[in-house]
Scaffold this active site. Structure first.
Site, PDB file in Angstrom:
ATOM      1  N   PRO A   1       4.304 -34.674  21.797  1.00  0.00           N
ATOM      2  CA  PRO A   1       3.367 -35.081  20.738  1.00  0.00           C
ATOM      3  C   PRO A   1       2.000 -35.419  21.334  1.00  0.00           C
ATOM      4  CG  PRO A   1       5.357 -36.457  20.705  1.00  0.00           C
ATOM      5  CD  PRO A   1       5.443 -35.586  21.916  1.00  0.00           C
TER       6      PRO A   1
ATOM      7  N   GLY B   1       0.885 -38.061  28.051  1.00  0.00           N
ATOM      8  CA  GLY B   1       0.248 -37.158  29.020  1.00  0.00           C
ATOM      9  C   GLY B   1       0.139 -35.730  28.538  1.00  0.00           C
ATOM     10  N   SER B   2       0.067 -35.515  27.211  1.00  0.00           N
ATOM     11  CA  SER B   2       0.062 -34.129  26.712  1.00  0.00           C
ATOM     12  C   SER B   2      -1.144 -33.346  27.220  1.00  0.00           C
ATOM     13  CB  SER B   2       0.135 -34.087  25.187  1.00  0.00           C
ATOM     14  OG  SER B   2      -1.071 -34.524  24.625  1.00  0.00           O
TER      15      SER B   2
ATOM     16  N   ALA C   1      -0.632 -32.429  30.826  1.00  0.00           N
ATOM     17  CA  ALA C   1       0.484 -31.483  30.980  1.00  0.00           C
ATOM     18  C   ALA C   1       0.053 -30.086  30.531  1.00  0.00           C
ATOM     19  CB  ALA C   1       1.697 -31.965  30.188  1.00  0.00           C
TER      20      ALA C   1
ATOM     21  N   ASP D   1      -2.284 -39.795  34.964  1.00  0.00           N
ATOM     22  CA  ASP D   1      -1.612 -38.789  34.128  1.00  0.00           C
ATOM     23  C   ASP D   1      -1.417 -37.490  34.906  1.00  0.00           C
ATOM     24  OD1 ASP D   1      -1.834 -40.675  32.196  1.00  0.00           O
ATOM     25  OD2 ASP D   1      -2.695 -39.362  30.670  1.00  0.00           O
TER      26      ASP D   1
HETATM   27  O1  PMV Z   1      -3.282 -41.032  28.788  1.00  0.00           O
HETATM   28  P1  PMV Z   1      -2.625 -42.348  28.478  1.00  0.00           P
HETATM   29  O2  PMV Z   1      -2.762 -42.798  27.068  1.00  0.00           O
HETATM   30  O3  PMV Z   1      -1.218 -42.371  28.982  1.00  0.00           O
HETATM   31  O4  PMV Z   1      -3.394 -43.494  29.318  1.00  0.00           O
HETATM   32  C1  PMV Z   1      -3.549 -43.427  30.682  1.00  0.00           C
HETATM   33  C2  PMV Z   1      -3.474 -44.766  31.294  1.00  0.00           C
HETATM   34  C3  PMV Z   1      -4.722 -45.653  31.256  1.00  0.00           C
HETATM   35  O5  PMV Z   1      -4.535 -46.560  32.327  1.00  0.00           O
HETATM   36  C4  PMV Z   1      -4.801 -46.420  29.962  1.00  0.00           C
HETATM   37  C5  PMV Z   1      -6.023 -44.882  31.460  1.00  0.00           C
HETATM   38  C6  PMV Z   1      -6.199 -44.280  32.848  1.00  0.00           C
HETATM   39  O6  PMV Z   1      -7.092 -43.441  32.993  1.00  0.00           O
HETATM   40  O7  PMV Z   1      -5.492 -44.666  33.779  1.00  0.00           O
END
Ligand code: PMV
Length: 314
Positions: free
Chosen positions: A99, A105-106, A109, A150
């Site tokens: 989703p 991490g879509s 990915a 991510d």
């Molecule tokens: O992409 P997300 O929503 O999983 O967020 C990544 C994690 C954060 O620490 C909130 C942002 C980052 O760049 O590390």
């Protein structure tokens, strides 16, 4: 559209969950992420004319793609420039079960799968560093200034400890982990959440610094607990991490309700995962069966989707 060759290449990537340390990782603190078994694939075929994208949210020439696909378009452009191939004569078909915008991490990915497929198609060798750099282009559009967690997580096959200045190191598990992820059904807003923390830092530096330091300490203790296989402590640390994310202002009612429901259903701990302000939670169960039961309870409590899965000790 004319397909001029039967040659095709497929690149794949999985999604990710942040177990500890989101947001603090933006400030150079450590974070722990794990692979999540939802997958994306990108298939490249030769065609004639402008590049055509085929995906759930848009199908058509890349130049007419919606603004939210700007990141992946730029990433494709730079990938082709890097392997010295023209920005045309290709069809790129993306299929994803991840989703969008839920902290799973879509975007990283999808970019990872697309870059890999382009390199495979043109039979070029792709280094981890190059993959990272190219995925970062798409991520910068999605998140502003991403920490890189991510990208590191979607390109790693196992759990990782990640630090912005250092990168990712594999993390060993001292026991199997039975986990549940549940979706509030609302798109999270990582960009806004990261910005909110930054603004809060300017207004209340002491309070925010204290929270970030506490998350750092929780993540370090979680690393030890993972190595020792101490799941009771791990659950408690997830709850403590969630509390700090509330203090930072990145949780919301929907995320808090789902974490409480997970705990009431027997989870050892639960927290939001990813950027927050919508998106998903993650909960720790003591067995696979309990994971399934918690997952069912979360659907009853209003989660739009819920998944239970296990990470096996290596
Ligand atoms: O992409 P997300 O929503 O999983 O967020 C990544 C994690 C954060 O620490 C909130 C942002 C980052 O760049 O590390």
């Amino acid at each position: 559209m004319n397909t001029v060759s039967t040659k095709a290449a497929v690149g794949e990537a999985h999604s990710k969950l942040i177990l500890f340390g989101e947001h603090a990782v933006v400030y150079g603190k450590p974070a722990i992420a794990i692979p999540f078994p939802l997958r994306v694939s990108s298939k490249i075929e030769k065609s004639i004319g402008a590049i055509v994208l085929k995906s759930e949210i848009y199908t058509g020439p890349i130049k007419n793609a919606p603004i939210k696909m700007k990141g992946i378009s730029e990433c494709i452009k730079e990938t082709l420039r890097c392997i010295r191939k023209p920005f045309r004569n290709l069809t790129i078909e993306v299929e994803s079960s991840i989703p969008i915008g839920r902290g799973l991490g879509s975007s990283a990915a999808i970019a990872s799968a697309v870059v890999k497929s382009l390199f495979y198609f043109y039979e070029k060798k792709l280094s981890r560093e190059e993959l990272f750099r190219l995925v970062q282009i798409a991520e910068t559009y999605a998140h502003g200034k991403p920490s890189g967690i991510d990208m590191a997580a979607v390109t790693s096959e196992g759990p990782i400890l990640f630090k912005k200045e250092v990168g990712a190191a594999p993390l060993k598990l001292g026991c199997d982990l039975h986990l549940v992820a549940a979706d509030t059904g609302r798109v999270g807003d990582t960009h806004r959440a990261v910005e909110n923390v930054r603004k809060k830092y300017d207004l209340e530096p002491e309070k925010v610094k204290e929270s970030l330091d506490e998350i750092e300490s929780i993540t370090k203790r979680a690393r030890e607990a993972l190595l020792k296989g101490d799941i009771d402590l791990l659950g408690k640390l997830m709850n403590a991490n969630h509390k700090e994310l509330i203090t930072l202002g990145v949780s919301d009612e929907g995320l808090n309700t789902l974490t409480e429901k997970a705990r009431k259903a027997g989870a050892l701990g639960a927290k939001l995962t990813g950027g927050g302000l919508g998106g998903c939670i993650i909960a720790l169960a003591s067995s696979r069966e309990q994971g399934l039961a918690i997952s069912k309870e979360l659907i009853k409590a209003g989660a739009s989707q819920s998944w239970h899965f296990s990470l096996v000790e290596d």
